[in-house]
Design a protein around this motif. Sequence first.
Motif, PDB file in Angstrom:
ATOM      1  N   ALA A 160      27.844  47.373  81.115  1.00 10.21           N
ATOM      2  CA  ALA A 160      29.138  46.967  81.676  1.00 10.21           C
ATOM      3  C   ALA A 160      30.235  47.082  80.634  1.00 10.21           C
ATOM      4  O   ALA A 160      31.344  47.565  80.915  1.00 10.21           O
ATOM      5  CB  ALA A 160      29.054  45.538  82.206  1.00 10.21           C
TER       6      ALA A 160
ATOM      7  N   SER B 171      31.444  53.174  87.673  1.00  9.04           N
ATOM      8  CA  SER B 171      31.929  51.788  87.545  1.00  9.04           C
ATOM      9  C   SER B 171      31.922  51.088  88.897  1.00  9.04           C
ATOM     10  O   SER B 171      31.494  49.934  89.012  1.00  9.04           O
ATOM     11  CB  SER B 171      33.340  51.798  86.950  1.00  9.04           C
TER      12      SER B 171
ATOM     13  N   GLU C 288      29.588  47.959  89.882  1.00 11.76           N
ATOM     14  CA  GLU C 288      30.194  46.710  90.376  1.00 11.76           C
ATOM     15  C   GLU C 288      29.598  46.324  91.716  1.00 11.76           C
ATOM     16  O   GLU C 288      29.274  45.152  91.956  1.00 11.76           O
ATOM     17  CB  GLU C 288      31.712  46.874  90.498  1.00 11.76           C
TER      18      GLU C 288
ATOM     19  N   VAL D  15      28.107  39.849  83.478  1.00 10.98           N
ATOM     20  CA  VAL D  15      28.161  41.312  83.495  1.00 10.98           C
ATOM     21  C   VAL D  15      29.479  41.794  84.090  1.00 10.98           C
ATOM     22  O   VAL D  15      30.155  42.676  83.539  1.00 10.98           O
ATOM     23  CB  VAL D  15      26.964  41.881  84.279  1.00 10.98           C
TER      24      VAL D  15
ATOM     25  N   LEU E 270      32.620  43.865  82.634  1.00 14.41           N
ATOM     26  CA  LEU E 270      32.984  45.133  83.274  1.00 14.41           C
ATOM     27  C   LEU E 270      34.473  45.210  83.596  1.00 14.41           C
ATOM     28  O   LEU E 270      35.153  46.163  83.208  1.00 14.41           O
ATOM     29  CB  LEU E 270      32.160  45.320  84.545  1.00 14.41           C
TER      30      LEU E 270
END
Length: 778
Positions: A172, A201, A205, A230, A234
């Motif tokens: 992340a 990404s 997510e 996490v 991120l």
Amino acid sequence: MSTTISYKDFRSFNAKEYIDSRTAMVAPSIKTTVTSPSLASRQLEPKPLIKSFESALDDLLRLRRKVQAKIDDLEDAAQASENARRRKLTEMNSAVEDVQSAFKSLELHLGEVGKTAVRIGEQLETIDKQRRIAAEAKDLIYYFQDFNRKRVGGEALDGFRKTGADQEAQTASIVRRLNAISKDLGIPGTETAKDNIEGFSEELETTILDQFHSAYVKGDLVVMSRCARVLTDLNGGQSCVRTYINQHELNINQDKISAADGLGVEAIDKNGPAVLNPKLKKLFDDVKRTIPQEWGVISAVFPNSVSVMQDFVQRIFGQSIQMYIEQELSDADQVSSTYYLRVLSVVHEATLSVCKHLYKFDKDVIVPETKSMGIGSVIDRCFDDLFVPYTDNDRYVAIERRCLQDRMAELLHVFTNFATARAKAPKTKSSMPLPSFQEAVGTIFNLDPTSPAASKSNGSLLNSNEPPEAFGLPSVALTLKLIEVHLEALERCKELSKLGDLARNVLAVFRVLIEEVGQKYLIHALDMVLDDIMGMDGRASEPELRGLEVVRVENQVLNLLQFHFQTAIFPLLNQSPTIHRDSVLSKNEFMETIETKMNSIIKIHVDAIQEWLELLLSKQRRGDYKPKDEQTASSPSTATCVQVCEFLSKVHIKAEKYFEGTNLSGFLNEIGSIFHMLLLEHMKKFTFSDVGGLILARDLAKYFEVVQTFRIEQLTDKFEMIRELGNLFIVKPDNLQQVINGGHLSRIDITLLTPFLMCRVDWNKLQKLGIFFAPTSI
């Protein structure tokens, strides 16, 4: 015989015992000689004793020399020991100084070594940081190239992610950096990397959010915490926070609110007190119960727990509670402005109670646990945001003023209708459709039905069941209702006004009271009364004094308003001295206006009483005090005296009904002083015979008895003087000087008594005798 003496014998030495022991030792050797055979007396032989004591003295001297020698030896030994000790201390001090010097040198050396070690550590740390940065840069370049080489890249990073939970958190962080690099770089040929990084990404997510949701359903706080951390690495974790807040049962249930959730306009009692919607009350109870529970979850799951708690509270206030409040106020506004304000106050109070509960939890739990500012500022902002649309920029006080004016106008509509009809009615009595003031007062306040004014009202428009305001008269009951309405408005002011605006809002509401109750009701009622009694003629008929009943009621109303000002209004104005001063000035001006008008009414009645007294006294016959028959002379009082006393008694009874305290004494004192003046002038108009003087004395005694019931010392003294003045017409000429020089008359100048003496039938004779004309004055 001698005995050796040792210094040990002096440890407990007693001189008397020592001498006795020496004497006893030589006693057997003492010889005595007979000096006179006849007396058989003996003489002491002192030589043995002398020898014994000389021996003892020698022993003592030897012992002293021996002790002194021993003392000298001990002093020499002590001095030698002291010198040795001092030498040893000097040597030890020198050794200690050497050790301290060595320690200082060692400390300086260690400090230099420490600084060197710190510099080496800093260099190593810098080198390690550079190494890690280089390693991370290498990894970032590698992963970036991996994302840029293929159409769909990221296999390397995805493989690294799947190796463990810690690697997932590192992934992340790497993706967040790659995102920043891809956005900052403008190098041609990196578009593929940028698209692949964004896609990876988003996929990462989504995956973590799914894990978070699944853990949330299961109540697995450990997995939720890992996912939250996490996602924080991120992209800050906002998506995770939104998911948690949106999925919370409290917010899900409130999203289903509809217009049907209110009480319904039809079910509302617009004249009754405002009732908090049961569902809103349940929501507040749920909030009080849920916030402490959720803090336990949020603090265990989210790294930025305070921020998440702030968002959670903000969502509850900004959406759930706000929707209910808007619905409640919308329904209330359709009922009436009064009910709208009542609901607004109730909702504000209930919401403030929730906020206070949250303040306490924040102070007792959140702030100590997190060592931060907590959520207090967010609670303040949320509370203000809820009610700013209803209270900011004088919105509330404008509605409050308008509502207060409407409610007072509604209570005063009967009075207003009468005043309007009176203003439009013709001014002539023959054509006036409204009852007269005397009729209205007599009926409404249940005055004497046998009085002339009451008899005139038979068959009129009056109905005793009607309230006083129906005839333009003030009423304590109506004033209490108006004060009750104003008190309700003040309570809302305290609840809905900010501390800085409270005094200003209270002043605005206070001015409505002055305008509506003062100007439009009390002062207007007094104006109408003054208009009705302005032409009161005390010579035409006996004054009824019914206008004083209005003064009594107005005085009671004024006392009620003064009490209301002192207890309910002025304590709320202490925060602003300027506004407090302005309000006191307004109140004093208002009360002064009412008191001035009441004094005018009292003055008109006092003038009428004076005129009637003058009329009664004018009916006194001149023959009353010069009777020609004994029957007249034997009557207790003249007819005029009886009428005057009856009238004064009526005035006294009515005054006690209409006034009290200083107002009563002031009124009676004014009436008594006027009658005193009239009576003095009245006596000067008659000639008194001896019998007439007795009749006058009886009249004056009757007047004194009536005035004495007023219980005013000043009046009692005045009429006592008049009684003594009546004695001038009774006594023989020879006793006049004694009467004049005694009692109250002694304080009066003879020139002031002369007009009364001239009323004696024998005045000419007295004038010739000149027996009392020696001036006597004070």
